[in-house]
Design an enzyme around this catalytic site. Structure first.
Site, mmCIF file in Angstrom:
data_model
loop_
_atom_site.group_PDB
_atom_site.id
_atom_site.type_symbol
_atom_site.label_atom_id
_atom_site.label_comp_id
_atom_site.label_asym_id
_atom_site.label_seq_id
_atom_site.Cartn_x
_atom_site.Cartn_y
_atom_site.Cartn_z
ATOM 1 C CG HIS A 61 8.171 8.041 4.762
ATOM 2 N ND1 HIS A 61 9.283 8.575 4.813
ATOM 3 C CD2 HIS A 61 9.076 7.202 3.816
ATOM 4 C CE1 HIS A 61 10.122 9.087 4.175
ATOM 5 N NE2 HIS A 61 9.968 7.938 3.592
ATOM 6 C CG ASP A 121 7.462 9.879 8.326
ATOM 7 O OD1 ASP A 121 8.521 9.269 8.789
ATOM 8 O OD2 ASP A 121 7.867 10.617 7.101
HETATM 9 C C1 XLS Z 1 15.717 7.569 1.419
HETATM 10 C C2 XLS Z 1 14.947 8.203 0.618
HETATM 11 C C3 XLS Z 1 13.281 8.370 1.244
HETATM 12 C C4 XLS Z 1 12.369 8.651 -0.192
HETATM 13 C C5 XLS Z 1 10.705 8.447 0.963
HETATM 14 O O1 XLS Z 1 16.643 7.441 0.716
HETATM 15 O O2 XLS Z 1 15.391 8.944 0.411
HETATM 16 O O3 XLS Z 1 13.321 9.350 2.673
HETATM 17 O O4 XLS Z 1 12.230 10.225 -0.042
HETATM 18 O O5 XLS Z 1 10.892 7.011 0.804
#
Ligand code: XLS
Ligand code: CA
Ligand code: CA
Length: 437
Positions: free
Chosen positions: A99, A102
């Protein structure tokens, strides 16, 4: 600078090995059904769980002990980039996913935030060029910051919607810059808590408009990644709009977006929706929408998204069976959207957990290949539906049958005879295959 000094490159040592820092099943160059394991599995490391996550939970702060802990701000962000590429090299995973938030901290303004992002993106780009590691997908975090309290592309406030649009515009530019193979939209807080204050129709129309804008912009800048929507039924909101594969496909079809998106399916989200992972994959596959997988597992005893590393062989076998039957994962991959448990706080656990996930998937791949080669399930299913290949069944399938012709048949067809589905026998056969490979 090395962050994992005590761990070397993880090698395949085979089933007999008792070295915990070795693969027993994942042998990247081993050919299974005409493709190497590496080509089948296309593993990716999730940046957020592996480098950004600190092991906090709603009851306590992080427990993770990391060699990059001594840094903060942009220095911390840079240290994580270095740790990421060292880790990808040592664990022998070709892809990673992130993300935007991140990889770089938010600044006081969107301008500052984007500047921070640019610094890290150029560092990622250099590291990708020198290491050959690739970006499976990137996405925008539009759920952590308090501005997204009521969603992003389904926000109640147009200013928030505009901010989210700006964030995705930047995300598409970043994806293009780094050659991302996919771009993911996970619904974050796109959903609602109560209908009493919610205009569902407007929110869904706005969400579709948002996707249209993203498609238009990707085209404008020549970013040709596969667009993926990731369904999840609940958490953080009570009712997430992209509940599961079927709901998401219906949404895409309603708004004429079905040929522009595929799905990124997550194991834990499937079980939260009351489905198996293989159910979600089958639904996507039969609609031509299988895009990519987020590999993890939930806990049968807990009702939330625990994002555990996948260690359930039965599930990885059936997952890989579905993937191979669907013709492979294409431009997608198998991203470990999984975090080490709060109690697994040492750095070595990052390796041990990925080894567990990769070996469990490789083992599942081998078992799935054997199921397919030996036509175990194919011959059972073929036999079970044989009545649709001849006589009245063939008339139904070809479209020749009418209610009247079926009535005429039913009136003289007495009694009807069904046959056992033999589930228990089939499950034992699968067990035998899993333990034989
Ligand atoms: C959250 C999601 C997230 C997605 C990407 O539950 O799994 O991490 O994979 O935003
Ligand atoms: Ca996910
Ligand atoms: Ca999840």
């Amino acid at each position: 600078m090395a962050y994992f000094d005590n761990v070397g490159k993880i090698q395949f040592e085979g089933k007999g090995s008792d070295n915990p820092f070795a693969f027993k099943h994942y042998n990247p160059q081993e050919v299974v059904l005409g493709k190497t394991m590496e080509e089948h599995l296309r593993f990716a490391v999730a940046y957020w769980h592996t480098f950004t996550g600190e092991g906090s939970d709603p009851f306590g702060v992080g427990t993770a002990v990391r060699n990059w802990d001594r840094y903060s701000g942009m220095d911390l962000a840079k240290a994580r980039v270095e740790a990421n590429f060292e880790f990808l090299d040592k664990i022998n995973v070709p892809y990673y996913c992130f993300h935007d938030r991140d990889i770089a901290p938010e600044g006081a303004t969107l301008q500052e935030t984007n500047k921070n992002l640019d610094v890290i993106v150029s560092m990622l780009k250099d590291n990708m060029a020198s290491s050959g590691k690739k970006l499976l997908w990137n996405t925008a975090n539009m759920f952590t910051n308090p501005r997204f309290v009521f969603g992003a592309a389904t926000a109640v406030n147009a200013d928030v919607y505009a901010y989210a649009a700006a964030q995705v515009k930047k995300g598409l530019e970043v994806g293009k810059e780094l050659g991302a193979e996919n771009y993911v939209f996970w619904g974050g807080r796109e959903g609602y808590e109560t209908l009493l204050n919610t205009d569902m129709a407007l929110e869904l129309d706005n969400l579709a408009r948002f996707f249209q804008m993203a498609i238009a912009y990707a085209k404008e800048i020549g970013f040709d990644a596969q667009f993926l929507i990731e369904p999840k039924p609940k958490e953080p909101t009570k009712h997430q709009y992209d509940f599961d594969a079927a709901t998401t496909i219906a949404f895409l079809q309603k708004y004429g977006l079905a040929d522009k998106f595929k799905l990124n399916l997550e194991a834990n989200h499937a079980t939260l929706a009351g489905h198996t992972f293989e159910h979600e994959i089958r639904v996507a596959a039969i609609n031509g929408m299988l895009g990519s997988l987020d590999a993890n597992q939930g806990d049968l005893l807990l009702g939330w998204d625990t994002d555990e590393f996948p260690t359930d062989l039965y599930s990885t076998t059936l997952t890989m069976f579905e993937v191979i039957k669907a013709g492979g994962i294409g431009r997608g991959g198998i991203n470990f959207d999984a975090k080490v448990r709060r109690g697994s706080f040492e750095q070595d656990d990052l390796f041990l957990a990925h080894i567990a996930g990769m070996d469990t998937y490789a083992w599942g791949l081998k078992a799935a290949a054997k199921l397919i080669e030996e036509r175990v399930l194919d011959s059972i299913v073929e036999e079970r539906y044989r009545s649709f290949r001849e006589g009245i069944g063939a008339d139904i399938v070809s479209g020749k049958a009418t209610l009247a012709s079926l009535e005429q048949y039913a009136l003289q067809n007495n009694p009807i005879k069904n046959e056992s589905g033999r589930q228990e026998r089939i499950k034992l056969m699968i067990n035998e295959i899993i333990y034989s490979v």
